[in-house]
Design an enzyme around this catalytic site. Structure first.
Site, PDB file in Angstrom:
ATOM      1  N   LYS A   1       0.848  -1.194   0.000  1.00 16.17           N
ATOM      2  CA  LYS A   1       0.000   0.000   0.000  1.00 16.17           C
ATOM      3  C   LYS A   1       0.882   1.242   0.000  1.00 16.17           C
ATOM      4  CE  LYS A   1      -4.375   0.728   2.377  1.00 16.17           C
ATOM      5  NZ  LYS A   1      -4.962   0.794   3.714  1.00 16.17           N
TER       6      LYS A   1
HETATM    7  C1  E4P Z   1      -8.338   1.520   3.660  1.00 11.22           C
HETATM    8  O1  E4P Z   1      -7.524   0.784   3.193  1.00 11.22           O
HETATM    9  C2  E4P Z   1      -8.155   2.273   4.913  1.00 11.22           C
HETATM   10  O2  E4P Z   1      -7.452   1.460   5.819  1.00 11.22           O
HETATM   11  C3  E4P Z   1      -9.446   2.622   5.598  1.00 11.22           C
HETATM   12  O3  E4P Z   1     -10.565   2.228   4.873  1.00 11.22           O
HETATM   13  C4  E4P Z   1      -9.494   3.984   6.192  1.00 11.22           C
HETATM   14  O4  E4P Z   1     -10.748   4.177   6.790  1.00 11.22           O
HETATM   15  P1  E4P Z   1     -11.053   5.307   7.876  1.00 11.22           P
HETATM   16  O5  E4P Z   1     -11.376   6.567   7.164  1.00 11.22           O
HETATM   17  O6  E4P Z   1     -12.252   4.760   8.610  1.00 11.22           O
HETATM   18  O7  E4P Z   1      -9.839   5.423   8.755  1.00 11.22           O
END
Ligand code: E4P
Length: 214
Positions: free
Chosen positions: A85
Site C-alpha cells: 500500500k
Molecule cells: C483503507 O484501506 C483504509 O485502511 C481505511 O478504509 C481507512 O478508513 P477510515 O477513514 O475509517 O480510517
C-alpha cells in the site's frame, strides 16, 4: 464484489474469515498502531495472510520513493498475497510504477479525486482506494467519487481495481456494488451490520412461534 476486512485485529479477522465470504484484508498504520503491534508488523501480516488466503494490503511508512520501493519489496517477500500500500503522492506514484513493473501488486491509498485515480491506474496500480467516509465527513460525496472512477475506468482497459475504502455503513457497500466497484473494505462492525434487518428477526421469531402452535 469482493469483501475485504479493514482491520489489524486478529480476533476480528478470524471471526470474519470464519463466514467464508471474506476475500482479503486491508491494514493501515493507524489500525496496526491501535493494536499496539508496530514491532510485530511483519509477523502480523504473515498471520493475516495465513488466515485469509487472499490479498492483504500492508502500507509502507517511507515517503521517499526509493525507500518506498525497498520497503515495499521487503513487505512483498512476506507472502505472495501481500499488496503493497502506497500513498497517493508524487513519490508514491513513482514507486507504484517501479513495483508494478517488478510484478508486485500495489494499492494506491488516500484517493480523494478522479484525477488521482487516473494517475494511479496509469502507474499500473493493482488497486485504487477512494476514501468515501472521509469525503462524506467534509461534506463532499464519497460515493460520487466512486461513480466518477467507475465511469472513467470504464472507458479504458486499465486492470486497476476500485477498492472502496473508509466505509462507514452498509449503504456505502450496497451503493458501491450498484456502481460496479470491484471491492469494498470495511471494519468488522460494518461486516456484522451487513447481515441485519429488523424484519428478518421479527419474521424468524414469528415462524418459530407459529410452528410451536400446531
Ligand atoms: C483503507 O484501506 C483504509 O485502511 C481505511 O478504509 C481507512 O478508513 P477510515 O477513514 O475509517 O480510517
Amino acid at each position: 464484489m469482493k469483501f475485504f476486512i479493514d482491520s489489524a485485529n486478529m480476533q476480528e479477522i478470524r471471526a470474519a474469515a470464519a463466514f467464508g465470504i471474506v476475500d482479503g484484508v486491508t491494514t493501515n498504520p493507524s489500525l496496526v498502531s491501535k493494536e499496539g503491534n508496530q514491532e510485530g508488523f511483519e509477523d502480523l501480516i504473515k498471520e493475516i495472510c495465513d488466515v485469509v488466503g487472499g490479498p492483504v494490503s500492508a502500507e509502507v511508512l517511507s515517503t521517499e520513493y526509493s525507500l518506498m520501493v525497498s520497503e515495499g519489496k521487503k513487505l512483498a517477500e512476506i507472502n505472495e498475497n501481500v499488496v503493497v500500500k502506497l500513498p497517493m503522492t508524487e513519490d508514491g506514484i513513482k514507486a507504484t510504477r517501479i513495483l508494478s513493473d517488478d510484478g508486485i501488486n500495489v494499492n494506491v491509498t488516500l484517493i480523494f479525486s478522479p484525477s488521482q485515480a487516473l494517475v494511479a491506474a496509469k502507474a499500473g496500480a493493482a488497486y485504487v482506494s477512494p476514501f468515501v467516509g472521509r469525503l462524506d465527513d467534509v461534506s463532499s460525496s464519497g460515493m460520487d467519487l466512486v461513480l466518477d472512477i467507475c465511469e472513467i475506468y470504464g472507458h479504458y482497459a486499465y486492470e486497476t481495481k476500485i477498492l472502496v475504502a473508509s466505509v462507514r455503513h452498509p449503504m456505502h457497500i450496497a451503493e458501491a456494488a450498484r456502481m460496479g466497484a470491484d471491492v469494498a473494505t470495511f471494519p468488522y462492525k460494518v461486516f456484522t451490520q451487513l447481515f441485519k434487518h429488523p424484519l428478518t428477526d421479527i419474521g424468524l421469531e414469528r415462524f418459530i412461534k407459529d410452528w410451536g402452535k400446531t
